[in-house]
Design an enzyme around this catalytic site. Structure first.
Site, PDB file in Angstrom:
ATOM      1  N   ARG A  15       0.947  -1.030   0.005  1.00  0.00           N
ATOM      2  CA  ARG A  15      -0.191   0.099   0.132  1.00  0.00           C
ATOM      3  C   ARG A  15       0.800   1.277   0.115  1.00  0.00           C
ATOM      4  O   ARG A  15       1.748   1.459   0.651  1.00  0.00           O
ATOM      5  CB  ARG A  15      -0.892  -0.029   1.156  1.00  0.00           C
ATOM      6  CG  ARG A  15      -2.141   0.808   0.954  1.00  0.00           C
ATOM      7  CD  ARG A  15      -3.214   0.625   2.145  1.00  0.00           C
ATOM      8  NE  ARG A  15      -3.779  -0.678   2.308  1.00  0.00           N
ATOM      9  CZ  ARG A  15      -4.858  -0.741   2.823  1.00  0.00           C
ATOM     10  NH1 ARG A  15      -5.744   0.188   3.308  1.00  0.00           N
ATOM     11  NH2 ARG A  15      -5.633  -2.116   2.751  1.00  0.00           N
ATOM     12  N   SER A  99      -8.519  -0.243  -0.278  1.00  0.00           N
ATOM     13  CA  SER A  99      -9.592  -0.244   0.454  1.00  0.00           C
ATOM     14  C   SER A  99      -9.920   1.309   0.575  1.00  0.00           C
ATOM     15  O   SER A  99     -11.021   1.933  -0.292  1.00  0.00           O
ATOM     16  CB  SER A  99      -9.269  -0.636   1.978  1.00  0.00           C
ATOM     17  OG  SER A  99     -10.440  -0.807   2.509  1.00  0.00           O
ATOM     18  N   HIS A 100     -10.155   1.907   1.871  1.00  0.00           N
ATOM     19  CA  HIS A 100     -10.693   3.227   2.204  1.00  0.00           C
ATOM     20  C   HIS A 100      -9.498   4.320   1.990  1.00  0.00           C
ATOM     21  O   HIS A 100      -9.891   5.568   2.517  1.00  0.00           O
ATOM     22  CB  HIS A 100     -11.268   3.173   3.311  1.00  0.00           C
ATOM     23  CG  HIS A 100     -10.446   2.913   4.700  1.00  0.00           C
ATOM     24  ND1 HIS A 100     -10.334   1.554   5.045  1.00  0.00           N
ATOM     25  CD2 HIS A 100      -9.766   3.521   5.372  1.00  0.00           C
ATOM     26  CE1 HIS A 100      -9.261   1.633   6.037  1.00  0.00           C
ATOM     27  NE2 HIS A 100      -9.088   2.807   6.373  1.00  0.00           N
ATOM     28  N   LYS A 109      -3.525  -6.695  -2.498  1.00  0.00           N
ATOM     29  CA  LYS A 109      -3.940  -7.657  -1.492  1.00  0.00           C
ATOM     30  C   LYS A 109      -3.865  -9.007  -2.241  1.00  0.00           C
ATOM     31  O   LYS A 109      -4.398  -9.360  -3.369  1.00  0.00           O
ATOM     32  CB  LYS A 109      -5.328  -7.496  -1.015  1.00  0.00           C
ATOM     33  CG  LYS A 109      -5.728  -6.387  -0.132  1.00  0.00           C
ATOM     34  CD  LYS A 109      -7.108  -6.533   0.384  1.00  0.00           C
ATOM     35  CE  LYS A 109      -7.479  -5.310   1.399  1.00  0.00           C
ATOM     36  NZ  LYS A 109      -8.880  -5.305   1.533  1.00  0.00           N
ATOM     37  N   ASP A 243     -17.345  -0.555   2.647  1.00  0.00           N
ATOM     38  CA  ASP A 243     -16.120   0.468   2.476  1.00  0.00           C
ATOM     39  C   ASP A 243     -15.787   0.313   0.924  1.00  0.00           C
ATOM     40  O   ASP A 243     -16.333  -0.301   0.235  1.00  0.00           O
ATOM     41  CB  ASP A 243     -14.909  -0.301   3.265  1.00  0.00           C
ATOM     42  CG  ASP A 243     -14.286  -1.662   3.052  1.00  0.00           C
ATOM     43  OD1 ASP A 243     -15.009  -2.431   2.240  1.00  0.00           O
ATOM     44  OD2 ASP A 243     -13.260  -1.973   3.372  1.00  0.00           O
ATOM     45  N   ASP A 245     -13.430  -1.131  -0.765  1.00  0.00           N
ATOM     46  CA  ASP A 245     -13.249  -2.360  -1.830  1.00  0.00           C
ATOM     47  C   ASP A 245     -14.361  -3.469  -1.433  1.00  0.00           C
ATOM     48  O   ASP A 245     -14.352  -4.486  -1.961  1.00  0.00           O
ATOM     49  CB  ASP A 245     -12.132  -3.158  -1.789  1.00  0.00           C
ATOM     50  CG  ASP A 245     -11.446  -3.362  -0.209  1.00  0.00           C
ATOM     51  OD1 ASP A 245     -12.171  -2.756   0.666  1.00  0.00           O
ATOM     52  OD2 ASP A 245     -10.558  -4.260   0.087  1.00  0.00           O
ATOM     53  N   ASP A 247     -15.286  -5.060   1.095  1.00  0.00           N
ATOM     54  CA  ASP A 247     -15.176  -6.385   1.672  1.00  0.00           C
ATOM     55  C   ASP A 247     -15.627  -6.328   3.095  1.00  0.00           C
ATOM     56  O   ASP A 247     -15.751  -7.393   4.015  1.00  0.00           O
ATOM     57  CB  ASP A 247     -13.920  -6.954   1.668  1.00  0.00           C
ATOM     58  CG  ASP A 247     -12.573  -5.917   2.472  1.00  0.00           C
ATOM     59  OD1 ASP A 247     -12.959  -4.757   2.804  1.00  0.00           O
ATOM     60  OD2 ASP A 247     -11.466  -6.314   2.668  1.00  0.00           O
ATOM     61  N   ARG A 248     -15.840  -5.016   3.825  1.00  0.00           N
ATOM     62  CA  ARG A 248     -16.631  -4.847   5.041  1.00  0.00           C
ATOM     63  C   ARG A 248     -17.770  -4.284   5.050  1.00  0.00           C
ATOM     64  O   ARG A 248     -18.223  -3.513   4.000  1.00  0.00           O
ATOM     65  CB  ARG A 248     -15.610  -3.912   5.950  1.00  0.00           C
ATOM     66  CG  ARG A 248     -14.549  -4.526   6.223  1.00  0.00           C
ATOM     67  CD  ARG A 248     -13.604  -3.459   7.240  1.00  0.00           C
ATOM     68  NE  ARG A 248     -13.296  -2.309   6.586  1.00  0.00           N
ATOM     69  CZ  ARG A 248     -13.041  -1.290   7.302  1.00  0.00           C
ATOM     70  NH1 ARG A 248     -13.023  -1.300   8.742  1.00  0.00           N
ATOM     71  NH2 ARG A 248     -12.667  -0.049   6.803  1.00  0.00           N
ATOM     72  N   HIS A 331     -15.008  -6.927   9.882  1.00  0.00           N
ATOM     73  CA  HIS A 331     -14.691  -8.279   8.848  1.00  0.00           C
ATOM     74  C   HIS A 331     -15.326  -9.426   9.128  1.00  0.00           C
ATOM     75  O   HIS A 331     -15.372  -9.797  10.403  1.00  0.00           O
ATOM     76  CB  HIS A 331     -13.243  -8.419   8.835  1.00  0.00           C
ATOM     77  CG  HIS A 331     -12.477  -7.335   7.939  1.00  0.00           C
ATOM     78  ND1 HIS A 331     -12.486  -7.496   6.542  1.00  0.00           N
ATOM     79  CD2 HIS A 331     -11.436  -6.421   8.409  1.00  0.00           C
ATOM     80  CE1 HIS A 331     -11.632  -6.306   6.328  1.00  0.00           C
ATOM     81  NE2 HIS A 331     -10.988  -5.692   7.366  1.00  0.00           N
TER      82      HIS A 331
END
Length: 454
Positions: A15, A99-100, A109, A243, A245, A247-248, A331
């Site tokens: 990242r 992500s965020h 990832k 979020d 991407d 995933d949450r 998660h």
């Protein structure tokens, strides 16, 4: 000067700021290194909606193909859609997302075949070492027979697979407001929800990696204000925020009040245990509410407590054969999803639970909201070890109090507990406290903070 990628290769992912910290050249080296470390004949690659994602993703794919690896490119996807592809195709995978994080960031990832995690101890350190070496000496020459790049659509298959795990066909009609935060939820939600008895009110579904409306991090209360306002205005049954991407997922009830991720963990755990005949192991990290292990035991399951961090949860899921795992950070991990985390599957469970009975969400989740929690409170300290030692000295040997060192220091009594753990990257101590009532929680929280900040 030796190349040093320590600023962008983190514990679980890559990242950094594009192009200041990394660019397409480096993405290509990461692709080649990923091919070498996994030893795979084929991989799958996907990306989010950030402006830099398509080019970085393609450079990674070409880097891997130059090492003789066949690459399936699934294009725009959520992180859990990439995990689905890795699991279903049984291929190592790479997801381009930050992500965020703000728009100028991007990341990768990575996972092995079957969505198994790649972290520092499971390949990421080797990937970094190879990329650093090639940055200095130049990329290796392409192999005589490079791999192929092919595109594949997975969204419909991903949606069908999730719907096969949760039956929503018989629920009462529900009205749901979804805030995608201009992230990948805007891409996946319409397809996953299609044909279900749901009236969808979309918010910020336009894919825009500059996040013009709010940061796509629903754990920050500032980012769910719009959703909290919209749900009662629409007379909706609930609201869901994803979020960047996707995933949450984070849930608010019909009044716009947030539902804690611990309550969602307990609700989904009860449903997953019911699906498995009242048997099974459920993982929770040590700062989720005490409600979670209580509900797991009440429903016939075995709760297992882990350190904070998704690598620990995923490792324990695999080791114990757990059916489900949940974290305070929203998660949610499922055995039926290759032990990977998927906010979308958790959201479907919430919709199924709500639509399977007549009461409002606030009443449904009340049974999973048994304690008063502090939330996470960060304190900057000069010496993490000294402050932890001071807390230990204050409570050690006190009647009715136990201490444990699973992750930082947890101090527990019959009707309260708190955990203090050090940040790995900053001079911070993180406090989480919980008690049977607000007054006790406030007292314990303030006692602990006084020692931390002395």
């Amino acid at each position: 000067m030796a190349a040093d990628l320590s600023q962008i290769v983190k514990a679980y992912d890559v990242r950094g700021v594009v192009p200041d910290q990394w660019d397409e050249t480096l993405a290509g080296l990461f692709g080649a290194a990923f091919a070498e470390v996994t030893g795979a004949a084929a991989i799958v690659v996907g990306h989010d909606m950030r402006p830099s994602s398509p080019a970085l993703s393609r450079a990674f794919a070409r880097g891997a193909a130059d090492r003789g690896v066949d690459v399936t490119e699934i294009g725009l996807c959520s992180t859990d859609q990439l995990y689905y592809a890795s699991g279903e195709l049984n291929l190592p995978g790479a997801m381009f997302t930050a992500s965020h994080n703000p728009a100028q960031y991007n990341g990768i990832k990575m996972c092995r075949a079957g969505a198994a995690p790649v972290g520092q101890d499971t390949g990421l350190a080797q990937i970094r070492e190879l990329a650093e070496r090639w940055l200095e000496s130049g990329a290796p020459a392409p192999v005589a027979e490079p791999g192929t790049l092919t595109t594949r659509e997975t969204l419909e298959d991903y949606a069908a697979y999730l719907r096969s795990l949760v039956d929503l066909t018989a629920i009462r009609p529900l009205k749901v407001v979804v805030d995608a935060g201009n992230g990948m939820g805007g891409h996946t939600v319409p397809t996953v929800f299609a044909g279900l008895p749901l009236t969808l009110v979309p918010m910020y579904f336009e894919l825009d990696g500059t996040f013009p409306n709010h940061e796509a991090n629903p754990l920050d209360p500032a980012n769910i204000v719009d959703l909290q306002k919209r749900v009662p205005e629409e007379g909706a049954d609930l609201g869901i925020a994803f979020d960047g991407d996707a995933d949450r997922c984070f849930v608010v009830d019909e009044n716009g009040d947030p539902v804690s991720p611990s309550a969602i963990t307990a609700l989904v755990a009860a449903r997953e245990l019911a699906r498995n005949g009242g048997r099974g192991t459920v993982i929770h990290n040590l700062i989720t509410s005490r409600t979670v292990p209580e509900v797991v035991q009440e429903n016939g399951g075995t709760p297992v407590r882990t350190r904070v961090g998704h690598s620990f949860i995923k490792a324990e899921m695999a080791r114990s054969g757990a059916i489900f795992g949940g974290e305070h950070s929203a998660h949610y991990y499922f055995k039926d999803f290759w032990n990977a985390d998927t906010g979308m599957l958790a959201a479907l469970h919430v919709l199924a639970a709500l639509g399977g009975q007549d009461g409002p969400l606030s009443a449904l989740v009340a049974q999973y909201d048994r304690y008063a929690g502090s939330g996470e409170i960060n304190s900057t300290v000069a010496d993490q070890g000294a402050r932890l030692a001071a807390i230990r000295a204050a409570y050690e040997g006190c009647p009715g109090i136990t201490l444990d060192d699973l992750d930082g220091l947890t101090v527990s009594a019959a009707d309260w507990w708190f955990n203090v753990r050090p940040s790995n990257t900053e001079p911070l101590l993180r406090l989480n406290a919980e008690a049977k009532d607000e007054a006790t929680m406030t007292r314990i929280r303030d006692e602990a903070l006084a020692i931390i900040r002395a």
